[in-house]
Design a protein around this motif. Sequence first.
Motif, PDB file in Angstrom:
ATOM      1  N   UNK A  88       1.262   6.332  -0.177  1.00 46.46           N
ATOM      2  CA  UNK A  88       1.333   4.872  -0.087  1.00 46.46           C
ATOM      3  C   UNK A  88       1.646   4.379   1.317  1.00 46.46           C
ATOM      4  N   UNK A  89       1.994   5.259   2.252  1.00 50.72           N
ATOM      5  CA  UNK A  89       2.239   4.855   3.633  1.00 50.72           C
ATOM      6  C   UNK A  89       3.679   4.440   3.891  1.00 50.72           C
ATOM      7  N   UNK A  90       3.974   4.241   5.158  1.00 52.01           N
ATOM      8  CA  UNK A  90       5.305   3.821   5.602  1.00 52.01           C
ATOM      9  C   UNK A  90       5.258   2.333   5.920  1.00 52.01           C
ATOM     10  N   UNK A  91       6.191   1.535   5.440  1.00 59.07           N
ATOM     11  CA  UNK A  91       6.196   0.095   5.767  1.00 59.07           C
ATOM     12  C   UNK A  91       6.200  -0.119   7.276  1.00 59.07           C
ATOM     13  N   UNK A 105      16.790   6.450   6.742  1.00 51.86           N
ATOM     14  CA  UNK A 105      16.061   6.724   5.506  1.00 51.86           C
ATOM     15  C   UNK A 105      15.441   5.424   5.032  1.00 51.86           C
ATOM     16  N   UNK A 106      14.137   5.459   4.839  1.00 47.81           N
ATOM     17  CA  UNK A 106      13.442   4.264   4.397  1.00 47.81           C
ATOM     18  C   UNK A 106      13.863   3.831   3.008  1.00 47.81           C
ATOM     19  N   UNK A 107      13.577   2.569   2.726  1.00 53.30           N
ATOM     20  CA  UNK A 107      13.957   2.023   1.423  1.00 53.30           C
ATOM     21  C   UNK A 107      13.248   2.747   0.281  1.00 53.30           C
ATOM     22  N   UNK A 108      12.030   3.239   0.559  1.00 51.05           N
ATOM     23  CA  UNK A 108      11.293   3.902  -0.502  1.00 51.05           C
ATOM     24  C   UNK A 108      11.840   5.281  -0.849  1.00 51.05           C
TER      25      UNK A 108
END
Length: 487
Positions: free
Chosen positions: A422-425, A438-441
């Motif tokens: 889904x990719x990185x924001x 650490x990303x939200x996802x």
Amino acid sequence: MVKLKHFEDWGINFVLIKNNKRISLLRYWTSRYLITLCIGLVVIAFISALWIRHTTLENRLDMTKLMAQEIADRFVDISEGRPISKGDVPGSLTDRGRFMNIESDPSIYIVDTAGTILSSNRSSKQVFQQFPRVILQNEENVQKLRLEETGRDFYVVKAPIVTQDYSFGWVVIIELEDNLTRVNQEYRQLAIMIISLALLGWAAIYFLSRRLANPIKDVASAAKQVQAGDYNIHLPDDMKEQEVYDLVQSFKEMSNRLQTLETLRTELLAGVTHELKTPVTSISGLLQALNDDVVTGEDAKEFLALSLNETTKMKKMVEDLLAFNSFAANAIPVNKEKHSINEFMDDFIHQWEVIQEDETIDLVFIPLKKDRMVQIDPIRLQQIMTNLLNNARHAIEGKGRINVTLAETNNELTLDIKDSGSGIPSDEQDLIFERFFRGEGKKYKIRGLGLGLPFSKMIAQSLGGDLVLIDSSSSGTTFRITLPMMS
């Protein structure tokens, strides 16, 4: 003596404090520029005054020669070719100074060839009985002499009274050098111009320095604000000077970055606490149940296995922290070996697929058409690839595809890892290589400390290459590892 020494020390300290006193940029530039400008203008004024004096002297000497020649021509017209006598002399030679535009009235003498003075604009008491023949016999028409009694210089200008190649006498004009070079009006104009230039230059540098100093003062105030822990700074963006604009923008970006890092630091403490607290709590509960004989037999073995599993996870996180800190301090050596890059990647990908046993992921490897030898640390490169492939697998929900492509560009080998996740924001792409980010996802789905990508980038750089994010969108993400080729 002790008191005297005390006062001497105090005096030295006072001088040091006074010398170390800081002054504002506006005052510094304006004062030094004004001093430099004044020195320059004084030099220009001095040179200009000398030039005006010299030019004025030359012009007035030329006018004096013209006046002497004009008087001589008048005598020729009056005498009509006869030897001149006192009866031929014009009635008045006064006010000739106005002819040269000077305030004084020069001394004018009409002399015959014998040196007898026939007429003058001076009174009889001021006129010589006999003009010095040394002046008349000198071939130069303009002579500079000095009065021994007063030490003052004067100029003698003479013009012959000649008609039909016969000389009847001389017109001699005498004037002091000070009178010939007196130009009060020009000096006043020069002084007005110099003072005006000094004021104009001072005003210009004052306003320009003020325009430069104000943004720097704003940045200094913002720096104190950041130092106090307040990152909500407000700096103007309407500067026309490129360097000042770059300074302000760089400081704003730095402040935003510090604010982000401060947020990451806070999240790190919470994350590490949470990540370590969870296995500790689980281990504590499981061991307590075993200790109280709540479970026995096979259940006790299962509880013990779970405790060992949680212990292994906690040990792995601690090892990651230690490894990252050691690598950041250049404490972990890199042992490079010569390897065939195609063979190395074939072996690694086969091992990773065997360990994963995930049939939903389609992993495709595209090797180099012509194999290359590289100097790498196989263990470190495997760490990078394992982290990237694990991240790619976590980014794919359900079935997906991971492409690993080797290519050769600009004396470098590139290793692209592209997934169909889904990719990185976009707002997180600039932060993925920050420590503990650490990303939200992933924050609530995958346990970890956020050290994988920063650690991998450090390893790639230690191998002489780099790890960068090439592209990330809703259709997938591509990371690239660059490695130097052997010459």
